[in-house]
Design a protein around this motif. Sequence first.
Motif, PDB file in Angstrom:
ATOM      1  N   ALA A  93      42.064  45.995  33.472  1.00  0.00           N
ATOM      2  CA  ALA A  93      42.234  44.998  34.526  1.00  0.00           C
ATOM      3  C   ALA A  93      42.673  45.668  35.824  1.00  0.00           C
ATOM      4  O   ALA A  93      43.169  46.791  35.829  1.00  0.00           O
ATOM      5  CB  ALA A  93      43.266  43.964  34.095  1.00  0.00           C
ATOM      6  N   ALA A  94      42.501  44.952  36.927  1.00  0.00           N
ATOM      7  CA  ALA A  94      42.927  45.421  38.246  1.00  0.00           C
ATOM      8  C   ALA A  94      44.306  44.856  38.553  1.00  0.00           C
ATOM      9  O   ALA A  94      44.525  43.651  38.433  1.00  0.00           O
ATOM     10  CB  ALA A  94      41.924  44.976  39.305  1.00  0.00           C
ATOM     11  N   SER A  95      45.223  45.728  38.948  1.00  0.00           N
ATOM     12  CA  SER A  95      46.567  45.274  39.298  1.00  0.00           C
ATOM     13  C   SER A  95      46.931  45.604  40.741  1.00  0.00           C
ATOM     14  O   SER A  95      47.886  45.058  41.271  1.00  0.00           O
ATOM     15  CB  SER A  95      47.604  45.884  38.358  1.00  0.00           C
ATOM     16  OG  SER A  95      47.594  47.288  38.457  1.00  0.00           O
ATOM     17  N   GLN A  96      46.173  46.475  41.367  1.00  0.00           N
ATOM     18  CA  GLN A  96      46.449  46.857  42.744  1.00  0.00           C
ATOM     19  C   GLN A  96      45.314  46.368  43.639  1.00  0.00           C
ATOM     20  O   GLN A  96      44.165  46.268  43.204  1.00  0.00           O
ATOM     21  CB  GLN A  96      46.605  48.372  42.853  1.00  0.00           C
ATOM     22  CG  GLN A  96      47.783  48.875  42.021  1.00  0.00           C
ATOM     23  CD  GLN A  96      47.982  50.362  42.166  1.00  0.00           C
ATOM     24  OE1 GLN A  96      47.827  50.913  43.246  1.00  0.00           O
ATOM     25  NE2 GLN A  96      48.350  51.016  41.081  1.00  0.00           N
ATOM     26  N   ASP A  97      45.629  46.083  44.897  1.00  0.00           N
ATOM     27  CA  ASP A  97      44.646  45.500  45.809  1.00  0.00           C
ATOM     28  C   ASP A  97      43.372  46.333  45.923  1.00  0.00           C
ATOM     29  O   ASP A  97      42.267  45.794  45.900  1.00  0.00           O
ATOM     30  CB  ASP A  97      45.253  45.297  47.197  1.00  0.00           C
ATOM     31  CG  ASP A  97      46.281  44.171  47.207  1.00  0.00           C
ATOM     32  OD1 ASP A  97      46.234  43.309  46.300  1.00  0.00           O
ATOM     33  OD2 ASP A  97      47.134  44.156  48.115  1.00  0.00           O
ATOM     34  N   PHE A  98      43.498  47.660  46.025  1.00  0.00           N
ATOM     35  CA  PHE A  98      42.303  48.487  46.177  1.00  0.00           C
ATOM     36  C   PHE A  98      41.388  48.380  44.960  1.00  0.00           C
ATOM     37  O   PHE A  98      40.168  48.475  45.080  1.00  0.00           O
ATOM     38  CB  PHE A  98      42.647  49.954  46.488  1.00  0.00           C
ATOM     39  CG  PHE A  98      43.102  50.750  45.294  1.00  0.00           C
ATOM     40  CD1 PHE A  98      42.180  51.433  44.523  1.00  0.00           C
ATOM     41  CD2 PHE A  98      44.444  50.827  44.955  1.00  0.00           C
ATOM     42  CE1 PHE A  98      42.589  52.183  43.422  1.00  0.00           C
ATOM     43  CE2 PHE A  98      44.865  51.565  43.868  1.00  0.00           C
ATOM     44  CZ  PHE A  98      43.939  52.243  43.092  1.00  0.00           C
ATOM     45  N   GLU A  99      41.957  48.163  43.776  1.00  0.00           N
ATOM     46  CA  GLU A  99      41.145  48.017  42.567  1.00  0.00           C
ATOM     47  C   GLU A  99      40.367  46.703  42.587  1.00  0.00           C
ATOM     48  O   GLU A  99      39.251  46.625  42.087  1.00  0.00           O
ATOM     49  CB  GLU A  99      42.027  48.016  41.316  1.00  0.00           C
ATOM     50  CG  GLU A  99      42.739  49.307  41.060  1.00  0.00           C
ATOM     51  CD  GLU A  99      43.705  49.178  39.898  1.00  0.00           C
ATOM     52  OE1 GLU A  99      43.611  50.051  39.018  1.00  0.00           O
ATOM     53  OE2 GLU A  99      44.524  48.241  39.868  1.00  0.00           O
ATOM     54  N   LYS A 100      40.957  45.667  43.154  1.00  0.00           N
ATOM     55  CA  LYS A 100      40.330  44.350  43.212  1.00  0.00           C
ATOM     56  C   LYS A 100      39.168  44.308  44.196  1.00  0.00           C
ATOM     57  O   LYS A 100      38.342  43.405  44.138  1.00  0.00           O
ATOM     58  CB  LYS A 100      41.373  43.292  43.575  1.00  0.00           C
ATOM     59  CG  LYS A 100      42.456  43.162  42.517  1.00  0.00           C
ATOM     60  CD  LYS A 100      43.569  42.239  42.953  1.00  0.00           C
ATOM     61  CE  LYS A 100      44.672  42.209  41.903  1.00  0.00           C
ATOM     62  NZ  LYS A 100      45.806  41.388  42.301  1.00  0.00           N
TER      63      LYS A 100
END
Length: 182
Positions: A51-58
């Motif tokens: 899953a994405a937890s940081q803004d850049f990952e999203k």
Amino acid sequence: GPGGARNRLIAAAKHELVANFDDDSFPEQPDYFARVLRLFQEFPGAAMYSAASQDFEKEMLGPHAIAVSSGCGCVFRKSWHARTRGFVPLPIAYGMEETDISLQLHALGGLIVHDPQLHVKHDKPPPLEVSARTNATVIANMALLPYLRYPVLLWPAGLWQVLRRVILPSALRRCDAAAIGD
């Protein structure tokens, strides 16, 4: 430690898909598990869904294969996890857990799928400074990881990672504080 507890919980799970979250993390979307099931159908052989937890990952585009899962939350296929040596049972596992289990899965040929639309909230404000104890633990874990998982040929790279952490100015360590949540 958290790794030992996670190993026991995954082993006791009765289903093939096992959700895994840090103690201060949780699904950010009400349809999180429905999305996991869609990923399971789209990538049925994947060992882990990250899953994405940081803004850049999203902000990344679409599901894609990665070598090391994002921190805070993921979903394991129990059968793949059983093929690994599991999480290293450390009392404080910063910088070790997700990286270690990802490297083990990768070495076994397991696919790790990262979905930027699968959101996990890390619900702990970052400290202004990483404590000396936490920094020492991260450094110890950074040394342990290459010893356990890197081929001997790459041990100098692991040493370089440790040296960078030791000589890194304290101002830059604040950036790490956001990632580890001290």
